[in-house]
Scaffold this active site. Structure first.
Site, PDB file in Angstrom:
ATOM      1  N   HIS A 170      -6.332   7.996  -2.837  1.00  0.00           N
ATOM      2  CA  HIS A 170      -6.668   7.927  -1.531  1.00  0.00           C
ATOM      3  C   HIS A 170      -5.622   7.799  -0.191  1.00  0.00           C
ATOM      4  O   HIS A 170      -5.865   8.132   0.981  1.00  0.00           O
ATOM      5  CB  HIS A 170      -7.329   6.512  -1.291  1.00  0.00           C
ATOM      6  CG  HIS A 170      -8.894   6.395  -1.809  1.00  0.00           C
ATOM      7  ND1 HIS A 170     -10.044   6.680  -1.086  1.00  0.00           N
ATOM      8  CD2 HIS A 170      -9.222   6.064  -3.163  1.00  0.00           C
ATOM      9  CE1 HIS A 170     -11.168   6.512  -1.900  1.00  0.00           C
ATOM     10  NE2 HIS A 170     -10.650   6.198  -2.811  1.00  0.00           N
ATOM     11  N   GLU A 259     -16.757   7.708 -11.465  1.00  0.00           N
ATOM     12  CA  GLU A 259     -17.315   7.183 -10.175  1.00  0.00           C
ATOM     13  C   GLU A 259     -18.068   7.960  -9.456  1.00  0.00           C
ATOM     14  O   GLU A 259     -17.628   8.953  -8.556  1.00  0.00           O
ATOM     15  CB  GLU A 259     -16.055   6.515  -9.502  1.00  0.00           C
ATOM     16  CG  GLU A 259     -15.085   5.872 -10.123  1.00  0.00           C
ATOM     17  CD  GLU A 259     -13.914   5.279  -9.216  1.00  0.00           C
ATOM     18  OE1 GLU A 259     -13.183   4.446  -9.839  1.00  0.00           O
ATOM     19  OE2 GLU A 259     -13.727   6.066  -8.195  1.00  0.00           O
TER      20      GLU A 259
END
Length: 287
Positions: A170, A259
């Site tokens: 991220h 995920e």
């Protein structure tokens, strides 16, 4: 929050050494020596030298597409830690311009089908990943266990890869955690600190009333049910996951298989560079 969500599994090549946020500041070049995460606590107010500044090319997603819904969990207490995370000063989605513009394309396609994107997390400062690691080492702090990791002992979160030290994907600015909501969006009540928690793996009618379509689990669910094509997820929840995956793939985002919510731009501009400026509009370069 598995390995790819908390940390990039590969070692970094460069780490951004961000200058202090100030009018007219110029961006420093990346350095090959990691500079370490700043320790400014989340929510501590106005910018400081530790806050840093994003390089040119980072934008607020809302400036590119104001129709995408925001639910920035790490700026709140409704996350697996149970408090705001270091570096999240504002409930803002910051991304590289390339990623934001591709999400605009995804949103256009989603809206044509009666849906909207909702983002949970976008650019994440490295100090936030470090905050996760520090939290993970305190086994006595399990205030959010009942919702986010109800079937795991906190002591195994490192060994099973849910938390790992190191830089996070991220922090490169082109990874996003998101979901789909049906339009018009249903109201979502706020999370109330101290409320009774329900397992993220519980049926949709029982778990926290997020206004997302049913994806089979809640966001940040530490359970194999959260694997995108888990054989235990069938029917409409699996159709919803696959629709999101198809929409994102059409815009060249790649899903992390463990995920259902986690996507990275395939041709991200900072594939080997990690950043640590805070999540705040003031950290963005002035236009």
């Amino acid at each position: 929050m598995t390995c790819a969500s908390v940390t990039a599994c590969a070692a970094p090549t460069t780490t951004w050494s961000a200058p202090a946020a100030s009018p007219g500041a110029t961006s420093a070049a990346p350095t090959t020596t990691p500079t370490g995460a700043a320790t400014t606590p989340a929510g501590s107010g106005a910018g400081t030298e530790a806050d840093g500044q994003a390089p040119p090319g980072f934008v607020a997603l809302s400036d590119i597409d104001p129709t995408i819904v925001h639910d920035i969990r790490y700026q709140t207490g409704h996350n697996f830690v149970g408090r705001p995370i270091a570096g999240y000063r504002e409930p803002l989605c910051i991304l590289t311009r390339q990623a934001a513009e591709r999400l605009h394309l995804v949103q256009t396609a989603a809206r044509a089908r009666g849906y909207s994107l909702k983002v949970y997390d976008c650019y994440r400062p490295q100090r936030a990943a470090d905050d996760f690691v520090q939290w993970g080492r305190h086994f006595d702090d399990q205030r959010m266990k009942a919702e986010f990791y109800p079937n795991l002992d906190k002591s195994v979160l490192f060994t099973q890869g849910y938390i790992a030290p190191g830089p996070t994907a991220h922090s490169r600015g082109s990874t996003v955690d998101l979901t789909l909501i049906a339009t018009p969006a249903r109201a979502q009540r706020p999370y109330v600190a101290g409320e009774e928690l329900v397992s993220c793996a519980a049926p949709v009618g029982r778990r926290f009333p997020d206004n997302t379509v049913d994806m089979g689990t809640g966001f940040d669910c530490f359970d194999s049910l959260a694997h995108t094509v888990s054989p235990r997820i069938t029917g409409q929840p699996m159709k919803n996951r696959l629709l999101l995956k198809r929409l994102m793939a059409d815009a060249r985002f790649t899903n992390y298989a463990d995920e259902w919510w986690h996507y990275t731009l395939a041709d991200e501009p900072y594939a080997n560079t990690y950043f640590d400026f805070v999540v705040a509009r003031g950290a963005l370069a002035r236009r």
